[in-house]
Design an enzyme around this catalytic site. Structure first.
Site, mmCIF file in Angstrom:
data_model
loop_
_atom_site.group_PDB
_atom_site.id
_atom_site.type_symbol
_atom_site.label_atom_id
_atom_site.label_comp_id
_atom_site.label_asym_id
_atom_site.label_seq_id
_atom_site.Cartn_x
_atom_site.Cartn_y
_atom_site.Cartn_z
ATOM 1 N N LYS A 76 0.859 -1.191 0.000
ATOM 2 C CA LYS A 76 0.000 0.000 0.000
ATOM 3 C C LYS A 76 0.894 1.240 0.000
ATOM 4 O O LYS A 76 1.922 1.271 0.694
ATOM 5 C CB LYS A 76 -0.904 -0.022 1.234
ATOM 6 C CG LYS A 76 -1.944 1.116 1.258
ATOM 7 C CD LYS A 76 -2.907 0.983 2.441
ATOM 8 C CE LYS A 76 -3.949 2.102 2.440
ATOM 9 N NZ LYS A 76 -4.922 1.970 3.555
ATOM 10 N N SER A 151 -9.999 2.221 2.588
ATOM 11 C CA SER A 151 -9.063 2.984 1.786
ATOM 12 C C SER A 151 -8.041 2.114 1.052
ATOM 13 O O SER A 151 -7.412 2.584 0.103
ATOM 14 C CB SER A 151 -8.314 3.977 2.668
ATOM 15 O OG SER A 151 -7.461 3.283 3.575
ATOM 16 N N SER A 175 -10.443 -0.135 6.760
ATOM 17 C CA SER A 175 -9.795 -0.004 5.444
ATOM 18 C C SER A 175 -9.142 -1.270 4.908
ATOM 19 O O SER A 175 -8.709 -1.307 3.756
ATOM 20 C CB SER A 175 -8.756 1.122 5.473
ATOM 21 O OG SER A 175 -9.404 2.372 5.471
#
Lengths: 494, 482
Positions: A76, A151, A175
């Protein structure tokens, strides 16, 4: 090969049936094909990835391979990685090249894993659909008209579309788990403090926690063996003995007490999602689990509490992006104040600004007691709810998200509707508890396409190994986690 | 109307730790800009603070030294504001729960004119740990401001007093005492030029005899005691004149200009920031146990108060002398070494506080830089004690020792300063003097006491200063039948 488990890949590498370079190249090729459409990755550096793969092959040949040596992992874009652009999905950091490694990155490097690229995400991890990213939305591999959740939307799509062997994510309010539910894979948010936050760009420090996003519970366990562990550079990192998260995978579930919070099955839950979750729970009964009804009475307060505390911390955490030392600086300005205002106005997107404003407001003199302090008090009540619940059960189960993946654009103008996506996940962050989402089946979307549904498993503090065991046993008798979206026709479609 | 000034101090002491309060970067002064700024000092995305335990030990030392309550669980808070030399956009400080709570410091206010010296207790409100900001550098590059983050993250202990002081002299006495104390316990190097010890002074005035505090103005960043004295005196006069002229004082931050000796408002407090303090979620509460305190206590030197009491009891020194000698650890150690080398305590105290201190002041040296060792001073005092030299001659010997002209006895010999204590020789001198000054003798006998002193003076002069004055006195008395 792209659908193989981490364990299987490790064995193939060990037996030299495939090299890390070949494996990495295979995923890079798949990314080349799929990423222009899906937009899961925002930074790729083939040379860097292949160099790591080469080094891994040497290590494997030398016989000193670790379980993830040579395996390509998507990171990420919230984790700083030396020499990699680390943007956190924001224009503010669009040109920021990290000069150091996050703890998570150095753990994977030490394990010999290959960094396949940096994945798309909501700006500063603020969002539930990946639509706040400065680098554009991410498509849900199951239905390109829908969002992957957020997210960690880029990592989610990359795992679901098999554009990596596994990925990392972070979870401040859901998330990891909400995108795992919406994209149909296994995601785990560990107990707060189990994975070091050093080098992980902060959104809300007291809630942020990194975790694995992978195809199965077993894969998540192997990822956790790399990610977890004490780090003296993070004062909130917990000093505990290193544990093997795979150790309990094969334990039978006889006598497992599964708590079902009645608040998780009330209004607001999509009926089709409810049906899938109930079917999964019936499967657990067959595996020997005993069902206990429990109550988490303050669940309804978790979203308001979260939207006081997380923005408060964020408003302060994001103050460092001032255009002075790095990051976006406005081209023209008249004085210092003007530079601050213009740089931040240009560098941050609307959702980030909204949260900075909320956070600044709730911390202001005269409002602090009514908002921040009150929210902290309720946060303790929420944690106490769980404490009470775990007197009666070993794990808690329920939906991970209130619905299946929604259409891109559907909720962008309605922040509250977007915030409600995290209704079942946020309370565990507030309590610091571990939570995971596993694929539990499919539900037909409004236009008839089958969309994945996740089952959430919440454990007590440090019960990750137990949760992974609970998930793994289910995955031994079901095949939802092995399903992958039909993407072969993609080229023709595109 | 008679006015009373009310003063409180906030002092930023830079703690003597090798590394910064929340990172491993060095705290050394004077390096090239930004060479001591690690990723934490620069506030890169994702970095986190880790508390330096040595800074905590310093805070505990201070708390113990001022008999303060040490908070068992104190909290770090973020003070949020934007400034280019504040890299995170917030300063990590302590707000509601500081590490050190209420304590006290006893100060000695020196005599001024007819007013005698006195002691006073100043109450400490709190002391808290925080990080320093960096520095903005103007003018290094034309048309631009530079930022040097070497100092960012340097540990500070901010020490806050109650508004207990009632004159510039008291404020300066407190500041000096605090300055001595933090060096004594080894937590701060006390270097005011380098900014290791910076005082902010809150000044207000009120009609004498009233209880309500007037509106205060805060004089920022005073880096010398002289400026502090001048600034407070100017500020006090300005506030009284303003009020007497019918004006009002509004809360403000003011700066002292050493060139003009004036204070001037920098910004008014009405425009003050709302700092949005909240507990720093990156740091756990700071827990200090009794065992921690015991461990730190065991490392601490004897405190000045205890040493002062010991000097009074063991050496019969006055409270004022004992306080002066314990104004710094080096000075106290020098005194003790002088006594241990054989000097009597009282003359040792007088010499250390008198001639030695005067010389050091004149040459702007510290006691550690004294060219005269404690052992040499003790030898000198011993020669006075055993009547080898007179006090007057000792002053000459002292000068010579200071200038490195050799050992005590060699100097006495070389300069011929040996005192005459031979009874016969002194008697002969006195007889001569009495014969030559018959008129004075008559005056004395007629009751003029002063004539006696004149005769002593004549005898000393006749001996070229070498006669033992005590013997001269005694023998003269005998001869005159007094």
């Amino acid at each position: 090969m792209i659908n193989c488990s981490l364990k299987a890949l490790g064995q193939m590498l060990a037996k030299k049936q495939v090299s890390s370079v070949e494996l990495t190249q295979e995923f890079l090729n798949r990314i080349d094909t799929l990423n222009p459409e899906i937009n899961a990755y925002i930074a790729l550096d083939k040379n860097k990835s292949l160099a790591q793969a080469k080094a891994a092959d040497i290590r494997i040949a030398a016989g000193s391979a670790a379980p993830l040596t040579g395996i390509p992992i998507a990171q990420k874009d919230i984790f700083c990685a030396t020499g990699w652009k680390t943007t956190c999905g924001s224009k503010m950091l669009a040109n920021f090249v990290a000069p150091y490694d996050a703890h998570v990155i150095s753990q994977f490097d030490a394990a010999g894993a290959v960094n396949l690229g940096k994945t798309n995400m909501d700006e500063f991890a603020m969002g539930s659909s990946n639509e706040t990213s400065y680098f554009g939305g991410v498509k849900n591999p199951w239905d390109f008209t829908r969002v992957p959740g957020g997210s960690s939307g880029g990592s989610a799509a990359a795992v679901a579309a098999r554009m990596c062997a596994a990925a990392t994510g972070t979870d401040t309010g859901g998330s990891i788990r909400q995108p795992a539910s919406l994209c149909g894979f296994t995601g785990l948010k560990p107990t707060y403090g189990v994975v070091s936050r050093y080098g992980m760009i902060a959104f809300a420090s007291s809630l942020d926690q990194a975790g694995p996003m992978a195809k199965s519970a077993e894969d998540c366990a192997l990822m956790m063996n790399v990610m977890a562990g004490f780090d003296e550079r993070d004062s909130t990192s917990l000093q505990r003995d290193k544990e093997d998260y795979t150790r309990d995978l094969n334990k039978p579930l006889n006598g497992l007490r599964v708590g079902l919070p009645k608040e998780f099955f009330a209004d607001g839950l999509d009926a089709n999602v409810a049906k899938v979750v109930e079917t999964a729970i019936a499967e657990y009964k067959k595996l020997g689990a005993e069902i206990v009804e429990i109550s988490l009475p303050n669940t309804g307060l978790s979203i308001p509490v979260y939207y006081v505390l997380a923005p408060a911390e964020a408003s302060s955490n994001l103050s460092r992006y001032d255009g002075v030392r790095y990051g976006h600086r406005a081209a023209e300005y008249t004085d210092l104040m003007d530079m601050y205002c213009k740089s931040r106005a240009e560098g941050f997107g609307a959702e980030v600004k909204r949260r900075i404003l909320i956070g600044t407001y709730v911390l202001s003199a005269g409002y602090y007691d009514a908002y921040y302090l009150k929210a902290q008090q309720i946060r303790r009540l929420i944690a106490q709810d769980f404490e009470e619940a775990f007197k009666h059960c070993d794990v808690i189960m329920g939906p991970a998200a209130p619905s299946t993946a929604f259409k891109a654009g559907e909720k962008v103008d309605d922040p509250v509707a977007m915030y409600l996506q995290d209704i079942y996940t946020i309370s565990t962050n507030l309590a610091g508890l571990p939570g995971m989402s596993i694929p539990a089946g499919f539900s037909a979307g409004s236009d008839g396409k089958a969309l994945p549904v996740g089952l959430q498993i919440i454990g007590n503090y440090f019960d990750e190994a137990r949760m992974l065991n609970v998930a793994h046993q289910y995955q031994q008798v079901t095949d939802w986690h092995t399903r992958m979206p039909e993407l072969n026709t993609l080229k023709e479609v595109a | 109307m008679e006015w009373e000034v009310v003063i409180g101090l906030e002092t930023h002491t830079q703690l003597q730790t090798k590394t910064k309060i929340f990172s491993g970067a060095s705290t050394a002064f004077g390096s090239e800009p930004n060479t001591q700024a690690c990723e934490v000092s620069l506030a890169f995305p994702g970095v986190l603070p880790v508390l330096n335990k040595e800074a905590v030990n310093c805070a505990i030392k201070f708390g113990l030294a001022v008999n303060a309550q040490i908070t068992p669980r104190s909290v770090f808070a973020r003070k949020n504001y934007f400034y280019p030399d504040l890299p995170k956009g917030y300063q990590i400080s302590q707000y509601e729960l500081p590490v050190v709570g209420k304590g006290m410091i006893t100060i000695q206010v020196p005599a001024v004119g007819k007013n005698p010296a006195y002691e006073k207790v100043v109450n400490i409100t709190r002391a808290h740990l925080e990080e320093d900001a960096g520095k903005s550098v103007h003018g290094a590059v034309e048309g631009m401001s530079g930022i040097d983050l070497n100092r960012a993250g340097t540990p500070l202990l901010e020490i806050v007093t109650e508004p207990d002081m009632r004159s510039a002299a008291e404020a300066v006495a407190y500041a000096k005492k605090l300055h001595e104390l933090v060096q004594w316990i080894g937590i701060c190097d006390g270097n005011m030029q380098e900014g290791s010890f910076r005082c902010d002074v809150n000044v207000s005035v009120r009609p004498k005899g009233t209880d309500k505090l007037g509106t205060r103005r805060e004089i920022k960043n005073l880096n010398s005691f002289k400026f502090m004295q001048q600034a407070i005196e100017f500020e006090t006069r300005w506030q009284i004149e303003t009020l007497e002229d019918g004006g009002t004082i509004s809360q403000a931050t003011v700066l002292f200009n050493p060139d003009t000796g004036e204070t001037r408002a920098m910004r008014s407090k009405e425009e003050a920031n709302d700092y949005r303090y909240f507990p720093d979620p990156d740091l756990l509460p700071l827990e200090i146990t009794e065992a921690d305190k015991d461990r730190v206590r065991a490392q601490m030197p004897e405190l000045p108060e205890a040493m002062k009491a010991r000097f009074e009891a063991d050496f019969g020194l006055t409270s004022y002398d004992a306080a002066s000698l314990t104004s710094s650890l080096d000075l106290a150690n020098y005194f003790v070494a002088t006594v241990h080398a054989g000097a009597d305590a009282k003359p040792a105290a007088n010499w250390v506080m008198g001639a030695v201190s005067a010389k050091l002041n004149a040459e702007e040296k510290s006691i550690a830089q004294s060219p005269l060792t404690a052992v040499q001073l003790a030898s000198l005092i011993k020669r006075i004690m055993d009547n080898t030299i007179s006090n007057n001659a000792a002053k000459q010997v002292f000068e010579a020792l200071w200038n490195g002209e050799g050992g005590v006895d060699a100097i006495i010999e070389a300069k011929g300063l040996k005192q005459v204590s031979d009874t016969g020789a002194i008697e002969a001198i006195i007889d001569e003097v009495l014969a030559a000054n018959a008129a004075m003798v008559e005056e004395f006998k007629a009751g003029k006491e002063k004539a006696f002193n004149a005769l002593v003076g004549q005898a000393m002069k006749a001996s070229k200063g070498k006669a033992n004055p005590a013997q001269v006195n005694e023998m003269l008395k005998k001869k005159l039948g007094a």
